[in-house]
Design a protein around this motif. Structure first.
Motif, PDB file in Angstrom:
ATOM      1  N   GLY A 218      47.655  29.935 -16.677  1.00 15.80           N
ATOM      2  CA  GLY A 218      46.485  29.530 -15.899  1.00 15.80           C
ATOM      3  C   GLY A 218      45.445  28.824 -16.757  1.00 15.80           C
ATOM      4  O   GLY A 218      45.388  28.977 -17.985  1.00 15.80           O
ATOM      5  N   LYS A 219      44.578  28.049 -16.115  1.00 17.76           N
ATOM      6  CA  LYS A 219      43.534  27.300 -16.802  1.00 17.76           C
ATOM      7  C   LYS A 219      42.351  28.211 -17.143  1.00 17.76           C
ATOM      8  O   LYS A 219      41.928  29.026 -16.327  1.00 17.76           O
ATOM      9  CB  LYS A 219      43.053  26.141 -15.922  1.00 17.76           C
ATOM     10  N   GLY A 220      41.805  28.038 -18.343  1.00 16.84           N
ATOM     11  CA  GLY A 220      40.600  28.750 -18.725  1.00 16.84           C
ATOM     12  C   GLY A 220      39.367  28.158 -18.044  1.00 16.84           C
ATOM     13  O   GLY A 220      39.340  26.985 -17.671  1.00 16.84           O
ATOM     14  N   ALA A 221      38.332  28.976 -17.874  1.00 17.36           N
ATOM     15  CA  ALA A 221      37.112  28.512 -17.202  1.00 17.36           C
ATOM     16  C   ALA A 221      36.346  27.542 -18.092  1.00 17.36           C
ATOM     17  O   ALA A 221      36.390  27.622 -19.323  1.00 17.36           O
ATOM     18  CB  ALA A 221      36.223  29.698 -16.857  1.00 17.36           C
ATOM     19  N   ASN A 222      35.651  26.627 -17.472  1.00 19.85           N
ATOM     20  CA  ASN A 222      34.725  25.765 -18.211  1.00 19.85           C
ATOM     21  C   ASN A 222      33.481  26.558 -18.586  1.00 19.85           C
ATOM     22  O   ASN A 222      33.012  27.404 -17.823  1.00 19.85           O
ATOM     23  CB  ASN A 222      34.320  24.558 -17.369  1.00 19.85           C
ATOM     24  N   GLY A 223      32.932  26.276 -19.769  1.00 17.71           N
ATOM     25  CA  GLY A 223      31.703  26.926 -20.198  1.00 17.71           C
ATOM     26  C   GLY A 223      30.493  26.333 -19.486  1.00 17.71           C
ATOM     27  O   GLY A 223      30.592  25.410 -18.681  1.00 17.71           O
ATOM     28  N   TRP A 224      29.305  26.861 -19.825  1.00 16.34           N
ATOM     29  CA  TRP A 224      28.071  26.433 -19.174  1.00 16.34           C
ATOM     30  C   TRP A 224      26.950  26.435 -20.206  1.00 16.34           C
ATOM     31  O   TRP A 224      26.987  27.166 -21.183  1.00 16.34           O
ATOM     32  CB  TRP A 224      27.736  27.378 -18.018  1.00 16.34           C
ATOM     33  N   ARG A 225      25.953  25.603 -19.998  1.00 17.49           N
ATOM     34  CA  ARG A 225      24.811  25.564 -20.917  1.00 17.49           C
ATOM     35  C   ARG A 225      23.658  26.365 -20.324  1.00 17.49           C
ATOM     36  O   ARG A 225      23.209  26.098 -19.217  1.00 17.49           O
ATOM     37  CB  ARG A 225      24.373  24.123 -21.166  1.00 17.49           C
ATOM     38  N   MET A 226      23.197  27.366 -21.061  1.00 11.79           N
ATOM     39  CA  MET A 226      22.060  28.191 -20.631  1.00 11.79           C
ATOM     40  C   MET A 226      20.876  27.889 -21.532  1.00 11.79           C
ATOM     41  O   MET A 226      20.862  28.254 -22.705  1.00 11.79           O
ATOM     42  CB  MET A 226      22.421  29.673 -20.708  1.00 11.79           C
ATOM     43  N   GLY A 227      19.859  27.218 -20.999  1.00 18.31           N
ATOM     44  CA  GLY A 227      18.689  26.898 -21.792  1.00 18.31           C
ATOM     45  C   GLY A 227      19.018  26.055 -23.002  1.00 18.31           C
ATOM     46  O   GLY A 227      18.407  26.200 -24.060  1.00 18.31           O
ATOM     47  N   GLY A 228      20.022  25.195 -22.862  1.00 21.34           N
ATOM     48  CA  GLY A 228      20.408  24.333 -23.973  1.00 21.34           C
ATOM     49  C   GLY A 228      21.424  24.955 -24.901  1.00 21.34           C
ATOM     50  O   GLY A 228      21.911  24.304 -25.818  1.00 21.34           O
ATOM     51  N   VAL A 229      21.766  26.236 -24.703  1.00 24.87           N
ATOM     52  CA  VAL A 229      22.739  26.908 -25.570  1.00 24.87           C
ATOM     53  C   VAL A 229      24.147  26.622 -25.038  1.00 24.87           C
ATOM     54  O   VAL A 229      24.443  26.911 -23.883  1.00 24.87           O
ATOM     55  CB  VAL A 229      22.499  28.427 -25.597  1.00 24.87           C
ATOM     56  N   PRO A 230      25.032  26.059 -25.850  1.00 26.38           N
ATOM     57  CA  PRO A 230      26.386  25.743 -25.383  1.00 26.38           C
ATOM     58  C   PRO A 230      27.261  26.990 -25.343  1.00 26.38           C
ATOM     59  O   PRO A 230      27.243  27.807 -26.256  1.00 26.38           O
ATOM     60  CB  PRO A 230      26.881  24.754 -26.433  1.00 26.38           C
ATOM     61  N   ILE A 231      28.032  27.120 -24.290  1.00 26.20           N
ATOM     62  CA  ILE A 231      28.919  28.269 -24.114  1.00 26.20           C
ATOM     63  C   ILE A 231      30.369  27.797 -24.195  1.00 26.20           C
ATOM     64  O   ILE A 231      30.737  26.814 -23.579  1.00 26.20           O
ATOM     65  CB  ILE A 231      28.677  28.956 -22.759  1.00 26.20           C
ATOM     66  N   LYS A 232      31.170  28.515 -24.951  1.00 25.93           N
ATOM     67  CA  LYS A 232      32.563  28.132 -25.154  1.00 25.93           C
ATOM     68  C   LYS A 232      33.376  28.300 -23.863  1.00 25.93           C
ATOM     69  O   LYS A 232      33.180  29.260 -23.117  1.00 25.93           O
ATOM     70  CB  LYS A 232      33.176  28.980 -26.261  1.00 25.93           C
ATOM     71  N   GLY A 233      34.277  27.376 -23.617  1.00 30.27           N
ATOM     72  CA  GLY A 233      35.164  27.489 -22.463  1.00 30.27           C
ATOM     73  C   GLY A 233      36.204  28.569 -22.665  1.00 30.27           C
ATOM     74  O   GLY A 233      36.400  29.093 -23.771  1.00 30.27           O
ATOM     75  N   GLY A 234      36.903  28.923 -21.588  1.00 29.14           N
ATOM     76  CA  GLY A 234      37.912  29.970 -21.651  1.00 29.14           C
ATOM     77  C   GLY A 234      39.242  29.462 -22.203  1.00 29.14           C
ATOM     78  O   GLY A 234      39.610  28.308 -22.012  1.00 29.14           O
ATOM     79  N   TYR A 235      39.966  30.333 -22.874  1.00 23.54           N
ATOM     80  CA  TYR A 235      41.290  29.991 -23.375  1.00 23.54           C
ATOM     81  C   TYR A 235      42.263  29.808 -22.203  1.00 23.54           C
ATOM     82  O   TYR A 235      42.170  30.487 -21.180  1.00 23.54           O
ATOM     83  CB  TYR A 235      41.817  31.100 -24.286  1.00 23.54           C
ATOM     84  N   GLY A 236      43.199  28.899 -22.366  1.00 26.36           N
ATOM     85  CA  GLY A 236      44.271  28.775 -21.386  1.00 26.36           C
ATOM     86  C   GLY A 236      45.246  29.929 -21.521  1.00 26.36           C
ATOM     87  O   GLY A 236      45.471  30.448 -22.624  1.00 26.36           O
ATOM     88  N   GLY A 237      45.827  30.366 -20.422  1.00 27.92           N
ATOM     89  CA  GLY A 237      46.819  31.437 -20.482  1.00 27.92           C
ATOM     90  C   GLY A 237      48.130  30.942 -21.080  1.00 27.92           C
ATOM     91  O   GLY A 237      48.480  29.764 -20.975  1.00 27.92           O
ATOM     92  N   HIS A 238      48.867  31.832 -21.728  1.00 26.85           N
ATOM     93  CA  HIS A 238      50.190  31.473 -22.249  1.00 26.85           C
ATOM     94  C   HIS A 238      51.184  31.416 -21.083  1.00 26.85           C
ATOM     95  O   HIS A 238      51.051  32.138 -20.088  1.00 26.85           O
ATOM     96  CB  HIS A 238      50.679  32.499 -23.259  1.00 26.85           C
TER      97      HIS A 238
END
Length: 462
Positions: A218-238
């Motif tokens: 499955g596809k990992g989730a996209n990250g989001w920016r909170m107050g300018g802080v970058p959030i890492k996206g989710g890992y893809g499933g094996h």
């Protein structure tokens, strides 16, 4: 002499026990019944409750909302993955097998996917496995479509696995399509590391046989920016995640890692992006892959203006860790791609593990990829809607045609009809051709290059 007599006695006892078991099964089979759904029983669950050991439940076409716990030797047979569909009616797995000698074939198993708008807290999501096999022996899964799910009520933050095996042995999976669940993109700081579900996750199992299957993480989730802080996206499933298991054999199958989610980058902050899933992640002993495609997942990056350099990685064809022993005979290893040229590896094994590779379609050295024969790959995704990719390779320059046909042999589309040099190629096939929409069902695509002719099957499932 005494040792020989003792061994002889033990062997005779084992033969007697086996003979008694076979006789008992024959007697039980003679008394077994066939239960019809919905002609005799309105639901599969009601038929299952009424059944006894070694009965067979035949399920007609239709969609059934059930969650089944199978705790007796039984066979369940549908009309086909496009005709018979079992959809979870709760956030639990659709089917849990907790018995020996179970056969399930010719149907779709779809875990519940419940998304109620946008939430501010990713802990509102719980992964749901499509099917689980727990402490079972001699289970046969044939001609199935299995998909994991995710629910928005409570729990964890990753997608559900398509198929989850634990503490089981002698499991046979054939002619099946398995998907891990994609995760939902959330506008929340807590959504970092939200991972796609594994296509097939295996823990503490022995003697697993996979033949002619397509398994996708499955596809990992996209990250989001909170107050300018970058959030890492989710890992893809094996595609295939093996942990603490033994004697795994995969033949004539395609394993595709899940797509890695985008990282929410900014022009000020810098962070790494999550890795896409591997074709196979192996923490197990004696894993054999024969004539199979192991493909790492694709890593995604942000669109402008937030496309600052990130540490993006595609998935590996296969990864081996913790004293794993891996043997690859035939097939292909394909590293996952990245829009920032941070490709995954063809394979990676740690210092404790070993890998043996022979007879690949490609001579997969990093700097010199040599095509040695024609090969038509299985389309991806499959089943598909509304489009799919078809990929092939040619070792020599030649006039090549790639056409699509329906089950009656009527030509549906000509995708390629031209001279092409030696190389790898990919085209897209869409379910809409002009103003015409193709119907659900099975289609065939045929590659012809000189005397070489190759045909594969694909499924349109809307």
């Amino acid at each position: 002499m005494r040792i020989f007599i003792t061994i002889t006695i033990l062997l005779n006892l084992i033969l007697q026990i086996n003979a008694q078991s076979v006789l008992q099964n024959k007697l039980m089979s003679a008394n077994a019944s066939i239960l019809l759904v919905p002609q005799q029983y309105p639901t599969i669950k009601s038929a299952l409750n009424a059944s006894t050991s070694l009965d067979t439940i035949l399920v007609s076409s239709g969609e059934y909302f059930d969650c089944l716990i199978i705790d007796k030797p039984i066979t369940i047979i549908g009309k086909g993955i496009n005709e018979t569909k079992i959809t979870g009616d709760t956030i639990k797995p659709v089917i849990i097998v907790q018995s020996d000698s179970v056969t399930i074939k010719n149907l779709s198993v779809i875990a519940k996917i419940k998304i109620d708008g946008i939430f501010s807290n990713c802990s509102l999501y719980i992964p749901t496995n499509g099917m689980e096999i727990l402490s079972a022996f001699n289970v046969n899964l044939d001609s199935l479509l299995i998909r994991g799910g995710v629910d928005s009520s409570s729990g964890f933050t990753s997608g559900g696995n398509g198929l989850y095996l634990r503490n089981s042995a002698n499991i046979f999976i054939s002619n099946s399509i398995i998907f891990g669940a994609d995760t939902k993109n959330e506008q929340s700081y807590s959504c970092s590391n939200k991972r796609g579900g594994d296509g097939l996750k295996v823990i503490n199992c022995d003697s697993l046989n996979i033949f002619d299957c397509e398994i996708t993480g499955g596809k990992g989730a996209n990250g989001w920016r909170m107050g300018g802080v970058p959030i890492k996206g989710g890992y893809g499933g094996h595609s295939l995640n093996l942990k603490g298991s033994f004697n795994i054999k995969v033949s004539n199958s395609r394993l595709i890692g899940g797509i890695g989610g985008k990282t929410a980058a900014s022009l000020v902050y810098y962070t790494e992006q999550a890795k896409a899933g591997d074709g196979a992640f192996c923490d197990s002993t004696n894993a054999l892959f024969m004539n199979s495609i192991l493909q790492g997942g694709t890593a995604l990056t942000n669109s402008p203006p937030y496309n600052v350099p990130l540490n993006t990685l595609g998935g590996n064809g296969i990864t081996g860790v913790n004293y794993s022993t891996i043997n690859i005979d035939g097939g292909d290893l394909i590293p996952g791609t990245s829009s920032e040229d941070a490709m995954g590896e063809f394979y990676f094994v740690d210092s404790t593990s070993s890998i043996t590779i022979s007879n690949l379609i490609l001579d997969t050295t990093i700097n010199n990829i040599l095509l040695v024969e024609y090969y038509l790959y299985q389309n991806y995704p499959n089943p598909f809607n509304p489009s799919t990719k078809i990929r092939w390779q040619s070792p020599v320059g030649r006039w090549q045609t790639l056409k699509v046909y329906d089950v009656l042999g009527n030509e549906v589309a000509t995708l390629v009809d031209e001279y092409r040099e030696a190389g790898r190629y990919e085209v897209e096939f869409k379910s809409s051709i002009g103003n015409r929409q193709l119907a659900n069902g099975v289609y065939f695509y045929r590659l012809q290059a000189g005397d070489h002719l190759e045909i594969k099957k694909m499924i349109l499932l809307k």
